[in-house]
Motif scaffolding. Sequence first.
Motif, PDB file in Angstrom:
ATOM      1  N   ASP A 155       0.801  -1.219   0.000  1.00 39.45           N
ATOM      2  CA  ASP A 155       0.000   0.000   0.000  1.00 39.45           C
ATOM      3  C   ASP A 155       0.833   1.267   0.000  1.00 39.45           C
ATOM      4  N   GLY A 156       2.049   1.168  -0.521  1.00 37.92           N
ATOM      5  CA  GLY A 156       2.903   2.350  -0.674  1.00 37.92           C
ATOM      6  C   GLY A 156       2.649   2.998  -2.017  1.00 37.92           C
ATOM      7  N   ASN A 157       3.550   3.839  -2.434  1.00 43.30           N
ATOM      8  CA  ASN A 157       3.408   4.544  -3.702  1.00 43.30           C
ATOM      9  C   ASN A 157       4.464   4.077  -4.688  1.00 43.30           C
ATOM     10  N   ILE A 158       4.083   4.004  -5.937  1.00 44.36           N
ATOM     11  CA  ILE A 158       5.030   3.775  -7.014  1.00 44.36           C
ATOM     12  C   ILE A 158       5.160   5.118  -7.711  1.00 44.36           C
ATOM     13  N   THR A 159       6.357   5.675  -7.750  1.00 46.80           N
ATOM     14  CA  THR A 159       6.544   7.026  -8.269  1.00 46.80           C
ATOM     15  C   THR A 159       7.518   7.039  -9.435  1.00 46.80           C
ATOM     16  N   ASN A 160       7.528   8.141 -10.145  1.00 46.42           N
ATOM     17  CA  ASN A 160       8.432   8.363 -11.276  1.00 46.42           C
ATOM     18  C   ASN A 160       8.356   7.239 -12.297  1.00 46.42           C
ATOM     19  N   VAL A 161       7.140   6.925 -12.719  1.00 46.62           N
ATOM     20  CA  VAL A 161       6.904   5.833 -13.650  1.00 46.62           C
ATOM     21  C   VAL A 161       6.606   6.417 -15.025  1.00 46.62           C
ATOM     22  N   GLY A 162       7.183   5.833 -16.054  1.00 44.52           N
ATOM     23  CA  GLY A 162       6.868   6.228 -17.428  1.00 44.52           C
ATOM     24  C   GLY A 162       5.554   5.589 -17.841  1.00 44.52           C
TER      25      GLY A 162
END
Length: 102
Positions: free
Chosen positions: A17-24
Amino acid sequence: STFNTGAATVDSLSVSDGNITNVGDIALDSISADGTDIDILLDDNSATALEIKQGSDAYLIIDTANSSESVSIGTGISGTAITIGHSTSETTVADNLTVAVI
């Protein structure tokens, strides 16, 4: 910690339940909730905060720009049929409605 790798294939991924960031770009077949709501948070003051399109044909555009906030549905292709509600639904327009006959 950080994990860097090239292309990878995984059968399942949990981020607790965290965040996935800086994704193309992400190629998805579907998005489904895990028993809770799906919330999409958009940037404020963006002319194309959210677009759903096929190629360059836009099916849904949400504009959050301060001077032109709007939702556009079916404007990308001429002749797109748009249905609102079920045949037994009640549709409410809570403010002004303009119908253009072209």
